[in-house]
Design an enzyme around this catalytic site. Structure first.
Site, PDB file in Angstrom:
ATOM      1  N   GLY A  17       5.975  37.166 -47.318  1.00  0.00           N
ATOM      2  CA  GLY A  17       5.696  38.076 -46.200  1.00  0.00           C
ATOM      3  C   GLY A  17       4.850  37.491 -45.084  1.00  0.00           C
ATOM      4  O   GLY A  17       4.474  38.209 -44.157  1.00  0.00           O
ATOM      5  N   LEU A  21      11.272  37.406 -41.496  1.00  0.00           N
ATOM      6  CA  LEU A  21      11.613  38.825 -41.683  1.00  0.00           C
ATOM      7  C   LEU A  21      10.582  39.542 -42.545  1.00  0.00           C
ATOM      8  O   LEU A  21      10.319  40.731 -42.343  1.00  0.00           O
ATOM      9  CB  LEU A  21      13.010  38.943 -42.303  1.00  0.00           C
ATOM     10  CG  LEU A  21      14.158  38.420 -41.433  1.00  0.00           C
ATOM     11  CD1 LEU A  21      15.488  38.508 -42.176  1.00  0.00           C
ATOM     12  CD2 LEU A  21      14.224  39.199 -40.123  1.00  0.00           C
ATOM     13  N   ARG A  41       3.708  30.619 -51.152  1.00  0.00           N
ATOM     14  CA  ARG A  41       3.051  29.411 -51.666  1.00  0.00           C
ATOM     15  C   ARG A  41       1.889  28.940 -50.798  1.00  0.00           C
ATOM     16  O   ARG A  41       0.899  28.425 -51.308  1.00  0.00           O
ATOM     17  CB  ARG A  41       4.076  28.275 -51.785  1.00  0.00           C
ATOM     18  CG  ARG A  41       5.145  28.525 -52.821  1.00  0.00           C
ATOM     19  CD  ARG A  41       6.288  27.570 -52.646  1.00  0.00           C
ATOM     20  NE  ARG A  41       6.924  27.710 -51.341  1.00  0.00           N
ATOM     21  CZ  ARG A  41       7.926  26.981 -50.884  1.00  0.00           C
ATOM     22  NH1 ARG A  41       8.400  26.002 -51.633  1.00  0.00           N
ATOM     23  NH2 ARG A  41       8.445  27.183 -49.696  1.00  0.00           N
ATOM     24  N   ASP A  67       3.713  30.871 -56.388  1.00  0.00           N
ATOM     25  CA  ASP A  67       5.091  30.374 -56.374  1.00  0.00           C
ATOM     26  C   ASP A  67       5.891  31.322 -57.250  1.00  0.00           C
ATOM     27  O   ASP A  67       5.675  31.399 -58.466  1.00  0.00           O
ATOM     28  CB  ASP A  67       5.140  28.942 -56.931  1.00  0.00           C
ATOM     29  CG  ASP A  67       6.523  28.322 -56.759  1.00  0.00           C
ATOM     30  OD1 ASP A  67       7.527  29.048 -56.865  1.00  0.00           O
ATOM     31  OD2 ASP A  67       6.590  27.100 -56.534  1.00  0.00           O
ATOM     32  N   TYR A 150      26.838  37.400 -47.960  1.00  0.00           N
ATOM     33  CA  TYR A 150      27.652  36.574 -48.872  1.00  0.00           C
ATOM     34  C   TYR A 150      27.251  36.741 -50.345  1.00  0.00           C
ATOM     35  O   TYR A 150      27.818  36.079 -51.208  1.00  0.00           O
ATOM     36  CB  TYR A 150      27.702  35.109 -48.421  1.00  0.00           C
ATOM     37  CG  TYR A 150      26.381  34.359 -48.321  1.00  0.00           C
ATOM     38  CD1 TYR A 150      25.570  34.153 -49.433  1.00  0.00           C
ATOM     39  CD2 TYR A 150      25.986  33.787 -47.120  1.00  0.00           C
ATOM     40  CE1 TYR A 150      24.391  33.425 -49.350  1.00  0.00           C
ATOM     41  CE2 TYR A 150      24.813  33.054 -47.020  1.00  0.00           C
ATOM     42  CZ  TYR A 150      24.019  32.879 -48.138  1.00  0.00           C
ATOM     43  OH  TYR A 150      22.851  32.169 -48.050  1.00  0.00           O
ATOM     44  N   PRO A 193      22.919  37.339 -39.375  1.00  0.00           N
ATOM     45  CA  PRO A 193      21.964  36.415 -38.764  1.00  0.00           C
ATOM     46  C   PRO A 193      20.852  37.085 -37.949  1.00  0.00           C
ATOM     47  O   PRO A 193      21.126  37.818 -36.998  1.00  0.00           O
ATOM     48  CB  PRO A 193      22.841  35.533 -37.858  1.00  0.00           C
ATOM     49  CG  PRO A 193      24.131  36.222 -37.732  1.00  0.00           C
ATOM     50  CD  PRO A 193      24.269  37.215 -38.824  1.00  0.00           C
TER      51      PRO A 193
END
Ligand code: HXC
Ligand code: NAP
Length: 280
Positions: A17, A21, A41, A67, A150, A193
């Site tokens: 975050g 986005l 991370r 992580d 996808y 996109p």
């Protein structure tokens, strides 16, 4: 779009975050009264995001490096967030790794790196919080998974990401049924996109988007605006969407349908060509 206090007293955890986005969703949730927990991370990125987000709302912001591939790190970070905030009400599985490559050129480690961040990372966070939520018995919790179009269609040259996102979508639909009795909803967003530094430098290196005319693939002839996606995420997390469970909402300007429709290639015909076809 939503009332100012939609998330007052609620705490939302966003993985990844601090950038892109995830950052944009966090900003809107703060504007709508939420507290935020952010993990990724890089501590530097988390600190910078916290400083900038603090100007967007009165809610608390907690950060913790983590992580998501590592279950122990995830448990530690989530334990910290629960302790500091009192409880976490929603999880956004947004952290991801991705790059374009011919699949046969990938090493096992390259393939697994993306699978682990996206699939295992989303599982690590969902399982850790889900167990806590079920044990606490409070209900009214939501998991929002950020997938891709996808995840349903598959895609060449991003095969590890497509496999992992498809798995996350399967998790969304499976747990929607299994955990509904605990008051835990599952929803997903499949974005087309939306320009971010992270995605663009890995998916369109060297300005590939402009060279290949990516925008021409999109019927609306534009990329997404971050606030459009953040609005959708806020709605799905809010009580206004309390009856939506197990669904994935596509937000892509019609991009995937353009690739799918049998006769869509006829878009290239001019008005004159249509007129002469009618005559013949
Ligand atoms: C082939 C690659 C590669 C590339 C890395 N690898 N980049 N292989 N092509 N471009 C291989 C490495 O050679 C190595 O394998 C293995 O992957 C791990 O690489 P590391 O650099 O050590 O991994 P790590 O530091 O953990 O970084 C993970 C990462 C990186 C995924 C490679 O790009 C990253 O941190 N990404 C996070 C942010 C991100 O990807 N954001 C974009 C999300 S966009 P070997 O065998 O050499 O050891 C998105 C959009 C979807 O998901 C849809 C858009 C429309
Ligand atoms: P981004 O800015 O690169 O976001 C990815 C985030 O994930 C980064 O903040 C990164 O932070 C974090 N992350 C990566 N590996 C991690 C790990 N192992 N552990 C914890 N955090 C990790 O890219 P984005 O475009 O905003 O993507 C956000 C989400 O949208 C992703 O799920 C992506 O697949 C999805 N999406 C994006 C698009 C698009 O067009 N942008 C389209 C479809 C779907 P650190 O580097 O600090 O760890």
């Amino acid at each position: 779009m939503l009332p100012k206090d939609t998330f007052k007293g609620k705490t939302v955890l966003i993985t990844g975050g601090a950038t892109g986005l995830g950052f944009s969703m966090g900003r809107m949730l703060l504007e709508l009264g939420a507290n935020l927990c952010i993990m990724s991370r890089k501590m530097e990125a988390l600190e910078a995001a916290k400083e900038s987000l603090q100007k967007c709302g009165d809610g608390h912001i907690w950060i913790h490096p983590c992580d998501v591939r590592n279950a122990e790190e995830v448990e530690k970070a989530i334990g910290y967030f629960i302790k500091e905030s009192g409880d976490v009400d929603a999880l956004i599985n947004n952290a991801a790794g991705n790059f374009i490559a011919p699949t046969a050129s990938l090493s096992h480690n390259g393939f697994d790196t993306v699978l682990d961040i996206v699939l295992k990372g989303s599982k690590n966070c969902t399982l850790t919080l889900g167990k806590h939520w079920i044990a606490s018995g409070k209900g009214s919790k939501t998991v929002l998974n950020i997938v891709t179009t996808y995840a349903s269609t598959g895609s060449a040259f991003v095969v590890p990401s497509a496999m992992a996102k498809a798995g996350v979508l399967a998790m969304t639909r499976s747990l929607a049924v299994e955990w509904a009795k605990y008051g835990i909803r599952q929803v997903a967003i499949a974005p087309g996109p939306f320009p971010t530094e992270g995605a663009w430098e890995r998916l369109f290196p060297g300005g590939l988007d402009k060279k290949l005319g990516v925008i021409n693939q999109i019927p609306l002839k534009r990329v997404g605006d971050h606030r459009e996606l953040a609005n959708l995420a806020s709605y799905l997390l809010s009580d206004f969407a309390a009856y939506i469970n197990g669904e994935v909402i596509t937000i892509d300007g019609g991009e995937w349908l353009k690739g799918a429709g049998e006769m869509n290639f006829l878009l290239q015909l001019t008005d004159e060509q249509w007129a002469s076809l009618k005559r013949s």
